[in-house]
Design an enzyme around this catalytic site. Structure first.
Site, mmCIF file in Angstrom:
data_model
loop_
_atom_site.group_PDB
_atom_site.id
_atom_site.type_symbol
_atom_site.label_atom_id
_atom_site.label_comp_id
_atom_site.label_asym_id
_atom_site.label_seq_id
_atom_site.Cartn_x
_atom_site.Cartn_y
_atom_site.Cartn_z
ATOM 1 N N LEU C 228 -1.620 -0.790 -2.700
ATOM 2 C CA LEU C 228 -1.360 -2.214 -2.921
ATOM 3 C C LEU C 228 -1.142 -2.995 -1.613
ATOM 4 O O LEU C 228 -0.283 -2.641 -0.815
ATOM 5 C CB LEU C 228 -0.137 -2.380 -3.831
ATOM 6 C CG LEU C 228 0.146 -3.823 -4.277
ATOM 7 C CD1 LEU C 228 -0.964 -4.347 -5.171
ATOM 8 C CD2 LEU C 228 1.491 -3.906 -4.962
ATOM 9 N N ASP C 229 -1.901 -4.072 -1.428
ATOM 10 C CA ASP C 229 -1.772 -4.961 -0.267
ATOM 11 C C ASP C 229 -2.016 -4.243 1.059
ATOM 12 O O ASP C 229 -1.539 -4.670 2.119
ATOM 13 C CB ASP C 229 -0.400 -5.656 -0.253
ATOM 14 C CG ASP C 229 -0.183 -6.508 -1.488
ATOM 15 O OD1 ASP C 229 -1.182 -6.989 -2.055
ATOM 16 O OD2 ASP C 229 0.969 -6.695 -1.900
ATOM 17 N N GLU C 230 -2.749 -3.128 0.990
ATOM 18 C CA GLU C 230 -3.057 -2.364 2.200
ATOM 19 C C GLU C 230 -4.561 -2.310 2.467
ATOM 20 O O GLU C 230 -5.004 -1.621 3.386
ATOM 21 C CB GLU C 230 -2.507 -0.931 2.085
ATOM 22 C CG GLU C 230 -1.003 -0.822 2.150
ATOM 23 C CD GLU C 230 -0.455 -0.957 3.572
ATOM 24 O OE1 GLU C 230 -1.241 -1.174 4.512
ATOM 25 O OE2 GLU C 230 0.770 -0.865 3.717
#
Lengths: 285, 285, 285, 285
Positions: C228-230
């Site tokens: 997530l969000d990476e």
């Protein structure tokens, strides 16, 4: 919130902050925000004060206004105004065929993130009727007939008065106002210009920017005056461009700049933060 | 200018602006600037007032301070301070081997564009001695010997006190202060960190940024606390980077960011514009 | 324009530019743009070439593709693709309740300033149906029922395939995709996150930013991955905020950032400028 | 690195990339970077190629140059140049009394982060002698005597030739070059102007910006031409200002802008990335 705002300007003399805050305290008003600025160049003071009744019999705004005018206002030769926190700034938006600023403003208005009341949209074209009406806002088609611009402007002014508007926003309205209209809307009309003024005045600003080979393009929101693109600047912003971009790309990138800058300027005007200071503005944030 | 500054903070109650400006007016002080801010989250008020004697027998700052503490200060439970406009903020600059921030600050100091008095430079290396002494400023070489950091910090503190300094600037000083030193310098030490915090804490921040592939890099000036890179942020700035740039390019681009951000933070601190508000800052501009 | 694009990546060896441009010249293709980049860290080469037939019997794209694969492609172990200039990138937009990104993308799409074909809008809420349909685009309401997210994602994937889409844009779609969906949409789904990553991951990013007291807020467009969000970052931008602004103001300011950043990322993806390079991107502009 | 660079421009015809990369491959040169750009407005092509010998008997640069000129160069009517990677761009810096740009450039030069060789500093004042000599660089004081500017410029040109310089940097050199000097230094002299051109040409640009009330100030690096402040723009940058700032603050904020912009422009010129394209530049990054 329903906080009230007192705005004022006066020849720069000492004691302004003390006099104003003292007056408000003496009339049971609590200050939650206060900004002031002394301009040593124009030798003028500007002050914005947000206040609300403190619950111990505060007078009405009309009474405050009368009392203030007689005392502090008279003493310091102030131009002042009490703004009722329950009444939003009422705006008429003017547009021609390019809808990006209008679309951005109406979206923000509809989602409650632009603190104005949009009372009407006016245009010299029909293109933006559908968008405007989808947002539930009256659309007025006022074409310029046979070059009789004064006649068309008279209809805008009638609409402005009938809707009890405070502000005319030229959201990519591609007509130059007559001197009479400029005078009527003095300090009440905000224009968005598609360049970083004072560079690239007039039409086709992005094409001028492309021809000059600048590495940043800009947008400028300013009050309308009779001197084209010379009115007091409220806000500006820029974005990076490069040699690969044709004028059309500058237009696309600039569209976002224009929307952002115009929204900021209108917000600050509506929050009573902007003061005209000769040919410039003071924005008390 | 030799204007004086009164800074204060207090639990948020109404009447602060009126009380403070009334006090100053009653003691023959003319206000030229006043900013205040109420934080509804921490329920605190912050105020900064610039004033000068109006020529009718204004008391000394010491007398004003005593009188203010007994009256307005006590009534509002204020933390306040009167700053003498004739006394500049006195700063000790700490540096290790990278001189870009030091070079920028000394140049600005020498040309009169940074409103501080640089009283000394301290370092755990000799590299910056020549630059410092060229500017006519005392350079102190305090190495950390055998890891005894507390001993070295004691020498910094002695220097700080002997030079009657107000501010310690960690201008790329690559040592982490001990908890004791952090406590001693609470609110008096500004660090520049080479990332856009809270991203990329700790060492080698540009290498971390390169590894993550961010499209902008940043720098952050903050007050030093025991919690590494978590102190209240005073100022931040960013610059664009792209995939072609190795970490070395990020270091070079970042060097300018760090200098600009640190100079701004130090200027605002020296102008008494920065207030610590729990884990954040209020910067009254 | 109907220029074709050849994109490729391969292990970094010398001779790539010469081989590719030689191949195109030998097959009567004229190059109008060529960018390439060698990453010394991942030891990979990336190249984007814009070309058009030069009018002397250029083979079809399918023939070029076959021939290229057998010769240059095989020799350099390339992953390559020929993109037909007459076929726009076909996008499905996913949204939940916040319409600012959707509104901005649809306005640009409708005015011809975003080079994609919006084939459908999909949502887990009904809020954006009216806006979508006003633009004449099919709206699909796919709610997540009883938490059965995989079932709902199956409907999105069916729609994606039926509309022959190339790209899924998460334009403030407040659902986290399952690992299976992330795998399916690998390199084909762009998300807009409302912070300057890697700072403030997850939900309520503006509230996190407010709590930390940062002086700039940001937005990040990235490819969706299971982490997530990476995912690999395509574009980022920031805007200045200050201590006076509550989280609501950050949300409003951030809305413009998100729209601008997402539009840029989608444009570059649609123009075949973005390459995934391990955990990062290469954007050939 | 000791990579060589080939730069060229020619009337826009197809086949340029293939011919150039083919030539280099055939002469045992490995390309590590290649950028090219076709300008449809001036109908010119620009190309920059970074290459190194691949270890199989690459000819010398002089041989490559001769061979290239006879074949590819002649065929495409190219203006081309082979730059030896082992020879840095040699620069003479000119300055008057304001040392911020000079200080920044010398610091970067001394720390190895500006890829030029500073061979001399020249000035019409003595103010910067000490700073220059502290960096170990020869300082030449060439005053303009009795208004005989041509005589003084002759001394600069002699120095330029004696030091085998490639580039003259006007780092806040407050003299306007004569038409003869402009002609001599055509494409070899970079000036930093303290405004966002085309706004505020000529002297006292920050005072002009203050008087107009702009909300951003800028700096512009451009090649020197006889048309004052109208030369091809290489780079620009801006910073935010507000109504509280007197012209002196704009000067201080602008000083950082000027340094950053000038350093970028000089770096790109030294890396052979900048091409003059009629009244504009192409910067191949």
């Amino acid at each position: 919130t329903n906080s009230n705002v007192l705005t004022l300007s006066c020849p720069d003399t000492t004691g302004v902050v003390a006099a104003v805050s003292g007056f408000l305290a003496a009339h049971n008003c609590s200050i939650t925000e206060a900004q002031h600025f002394d301009d040593p160049y124009t030798v003028k003071s500007f002050m914005r004060t947000v206040f609300h009744p403190d619950g111990h019999g505060t007078p009405s705004l009309a009474e405050l206004d009368r009392e203030f005018a007689k005392t502090v206002g008279a003493r310091f030769k102030m131009v002042h105004r009490f703004h009722d926190g329950r009444r939003r700034c009422r705006a008429v938006l003017a547009v021609s065929k390019h809808g990006h600023c209008l679309n951005s403003m109406l979206h923000r208005y509809s989602t409650g993130t632009l603190p104005i009341e949009v009372v009407a949209v006016v245009s010299n074209h029909q293109d933006m009727r559908s968008l405007t009406e989808w947002h539930g806002i009256p659309f007025h088609y006022f074409p310029v007939i046979d070059g009789r611009k004064a006649d068309q402007e008279k209809r805008i002014i009638e609409l402005f008065e009938k809707t009890e508007a405070d502000l005319l926003v030229l959201a990519r309205y591609m007509q130059i106002l007559t001197a009479d209209a400029c005078a009527y809307f003095g300090g009440k009309a905000i224009n968005i210009h598609h360049s970083f003024l004072p560079g690239f005045k007039g039409a086709k600003a992005y094409h001028q920017a492309h021809a000059r080979g600048v590495k940043l393009i800009g947008a400028t929101a300013h009050y309308v005056t009779t001197d084209l693109d010379e009115g007091p600047i409220i806000e500006q912003e820029v974005a990076r461009v490069d040699h690969t971009m044709p004028p059309e790309d500058l237009v696309t990138i600039g569209a976002d700049l224009e929307s952002v800058v115009l929204n900021r300027a209108v917000r600050w005007h509506a929050e009573r933060r902007v003061f005209i200071n000769d040919v410039k503005t003071v924005v008390l944030r």
